[in-house]
Every structure is written in structure tokens, then in C-alpha cells.
Scaffold this active site. Structure first.
Site, PDB file in Angstrom:
ATOM      1  N   HIS A 153     -38.388  -2.199   5.312  1.00  0.00           N
ATOM      2  CA  HIS A 153     -37.058  -2.315   4.714  1.00  0.00           C
ATOM      3  C   HIS A 153     -36.230  -3.273   5.553  1.00  0.00           C
ATOM      4  O   HIS A 153     -36.015  -3.047   6.751  1.00  0.00           O
ATOM      5  CB  HIS A 153     -36.389  -0.941   4.671  1.00  0.00           C
ATOM      6  CG  HIS A 153     -35.025  -0.962   4.067  1.00  0.00           C
ATOM      7  ND1 HIS A 153     -34.789  -1.365   2.773  1.00  0.00           N
ATOM      8  CD2 HIS A 153     -33.810  -0.627   4.590  1.00  0.00           C
ATOM      9  CE1 HIS A 153     -33.493  -1.284   2.514  1.00  0.00           C
ATOM     10  NE2 HIS A 153     -32.883  -0.837   3.603  1.00  0.00           N
ATOM     11  N   ASP A 192     -34.306  -6.670   0.911  1.00  0.00           N
ATOM     12  CA  ASP A 192     -34.632  -5.260   0.678  1.00  0.00           C
ATOM     13  C   ASP A 192     -36.039  -4.887   1.124  1.00  0.00           C
ATOM     14  O   ASP A 192     -36.225  -4.012   1.962  1.00  0.00           O
ATOM     15  CB  ASP A 192     -34.424  -4.880  -0.788  1.00  0.00           C
ATOM     16  CG  ASP A 192     -34.454  -3.364  -0.978  1.00  0.00           C
ATOM     17  OD1 ASP A 192     -33.831  -2.657  -0.160  1.00  0.00           O
ATOM     18  OD2 ASP A 192     -35.104  -2.901  -1.924  1.00  0.00           O
TER      19      ASP A 192
END
Length: 327
Positions: A153, A192
Site C-alpha cells: 500500500h 494506492d
């Protein structure tokens, strides 16, 4: 202190195999055996083999699962054999589960070799490239496609040629920092989700999943297409990861590094990457901080360390004072 500040989760392989069809398309190979269906053939080894010793009869340790490359030496040796021996060599080689034979330099296979390959259902491919250049390009591509891979992430941005991976808790401002960096002329790789591939013991390559490529999520606005808004020069498909910036909420009771004399590292897939923990509070310009960190990291790689320079100046100043006191 050279300690990792974070460890990655268990890794996976991006793929356990690459189809022969993809290799043919990537390397622009000509299929000399169109009657053989190549769609179901899979390559599981990133290396390539030249079967010179195997043609001479030494089949011990034969890496048959690799793509077999026929260069000028192998081609000349096979051409000098008599017809009976040619058939024996082909039957020995092709009794293994070989993915394909690739003839370089536009060399056309001997009729016996071609006939035996069709009988054993092994594709024969051809390329105009020299043997060395084909092998180098194919190995590099296969190493990337078959490299160990994890998904993390974060946001990956190319800043002055340095791959900066920005990590931190959800909502801390990673995407906003990336957007500001793009506005300042840098290039977005992925937002992301970052797919990291270990292509060597020293190199991690980051890329975006196909679904989210070139897209950024901004809370309150939604999905933004960076390529559409800022042009093709604002995005990049892949980038080596050179520096990790870990964003965290400011803690007034925590001691933060103010000199940078000792590096800290984070670890992904066994590779250590320099990591900076950056505390976040209102008013701090994350884009400038990321730019400065990237340039500073680049300077260190070129041999200049500002923290060491400051330390040397302080030491010289103290030594000078001691000398004056002694006088």
C-alpha cells in the site's frame, strides 16, 4: 543504526509462468512450425540455454525446461553431421519437454531438425537478432515477468530519476503529495497499490496494477486520471524503488532524526531500501520534502553527504578551538 524500519509481508510470484505466445509477441519471433499450437506452452524458467554440449551427446544436467537457443556455432555443428547422426541428436534433444527452439540470425533449421521438431510437437522459432542480443533481451524480460512479487500500500513517483515510494496510513496524504509532485513536473508510476518485483538482489521494480494504472484517488473528489489531465509525460509504467518515505502523524513525545548521520532501512523481498520517517503536521509541504529527500539521496549515491559534511565542520571547529586554547 542500519536497522529495517518495516518488513514486507510474505511474497508471491507475479506469475508462475509466461506463455510462449507472449514471448513470441514481445521478441517479434517468427513461428516456423505453424502447425504446432503454441498457446498452451508455458515458460517457467527465466534463463535460456544453448544446447551445444547436448548436441555433442552430453545430456547430463540438461536444462530442458528452458527455451533453447540455436546460434551459429550450434547450427554449424549440426550441419556437419551425417543424416543418421542428425536424426539421433534430434531424438535425444527432443525427448525432453523443451518449450521451444529459437534460431538466431535468421538461420533456417536443417530439414531433419524441422521434421523431428514437428514429430515431437516442439515449436521452432526464428529471429533476426544476433544470439547474444536475443539472449540478453529475452533473459531480462523473463526475469521481470517471473520475478518474485508483492503488493504494498503506497504511492510510487519518479522524482528527479529517483523512485520514491511513499507509504503510510490510509488518509495521511500520500495521494495529495503525489499529485503535487506531478504538478511540479515529476512522474506518477502508481497510486494506492504498488506491485514490487525483485529483478535482482539490488533492484526492486515498481509498477501499477492494470486496473488502477495512471489513476489517483482523492478523497472528496474521487478518481482522477493523471495521464488525461497532465499528459503522457506525467506518468511512467515502471520505476526502480530507490527510496522509501514513510509518513506518520506528528508525535510531540517522539524523537525524530534531525541530522541523518545514520541510515534506516525498510526491507522488501529481502532487498533493503533507505527509509525516512517523516512526521506530518498542518503546514508541512510534503512535495518539497519528497523532492529534497530524493535529491539528497542522489547526492549520497554520488559521494556527497551533507550530514557528514556538517559533522566534519563541527569536528574541525572543535579541534581549532582546542589548538587556540593550548596556545
Amino acid at each position: 543504526m542500519n536497522e529495517p524500519c518495516n518488513k514486507a509481508a510474505a511474497w508471491r510470484r507475479d506469475m508462475d509462468y509466461v506463455t510462449l505466445t507472449r514471448l513470441i509477441e514481445k521478441m517479434k519471433l517468427e513461428n516456423l512450425t505453424p502447425e504446432i499450437d503454441v498457446k498452451g506452452i508455458r515458460i517457467r524458467q527465466p534463463d535460456i540455454n544453448r544446447p551445444a554440449l547436448q548436441m555433442a551427446g552430453y545430456l547430463k544436467h540438461f536444462e530442458a525446461t528452458r527455451v533453447q537457443v540455436i546460434g551459429f556455432v550450434e547450427y554449424s555443428y549440426f550441419s556437419d553431421l551425417d543424416e543418421a547422426r542428425k536424426g539421433e541428436v534430434c531424438d535425444e534433444l527432443m525427448s525432453y519437454d523443451v518449450p521451444a527452439f529459437v534460431f538466431c540470425r535468421e538461420l533456417y533449421p536443417d530439414p531433419v531438425f524441422l521434421e523431428k521438431a514437428i514429430a515431437h510437437r516442439i515449436p521452432i522459432l526464428s529471429t533476426k537478432k544476433t544470439t547474444s542480443s536475443f539472449m540478453a533481451e529475452a533473459i531480462r524480460w523473463l526475469n521481470v515477468k517471473l520475478a518474485p512479487c508483492i503488493s504494498v500500500h503506497g504511492v510510487l513517483v519518479d522524482v528527479y530519476g529517483e523512485g520514491v515510494l511513499i507509504t503510510g496510513e490510509s488518509g495521511i496524504g500520500k495521494s495529495e503529495a503525489a499529485l503535487e509532485l506531478v504538478k511540479r513536473g515529476h512522474r506518477l508510476v502508481t497510486d494506492d497499490v504498488v506491485e514490487l518485483r525483485k529483478v535482482s538482489d539490488d533492484t526492486l521494480i515498481g509498477s501499477a496494477p492494470d486496473v488502477t494504472k495512471h489513476l489517483i484517488e482523492l478523497r472528496g473528489i474521487g478518481i482522477v486520471d493523471i495521464k488525461a489531465l497532465f499528459g503522457a509525460s506525467s506518468v511512467k509504467d515502471t520505476q526502480s524503488v530507490d527510496l522509501v518515505i514513510k509518513l506518520e502523524d506528528w508525535d510531540k513525545d517522539k524523537e525524530y532524526d534531525r541530522l541523518g548521520l545514520e541510515e534506516t532501512y525498510t526491507e522488501y523481498l529481502g532487498n533493503k531500501i533507505v527509509c525516512h520517517n517523516i512526521p506530518i503536521r498542518p503546514g508541512r509541504n510534503l512535495a518539497i520534502i519528497c523532492e529534497s529527500a530524493a535529491v539528497n539521496h542522489r547526492q549520497k549515491k554520488m559521494g556527497y553527504n551533507a550530514a557528514q559534511e556538517l559533522y566534519s565542520r563541527v569536528q574541525n571547529s572543535l579541534a581549532k578551538r582546542r589548538d587556540e586554547d593550548d596556545e
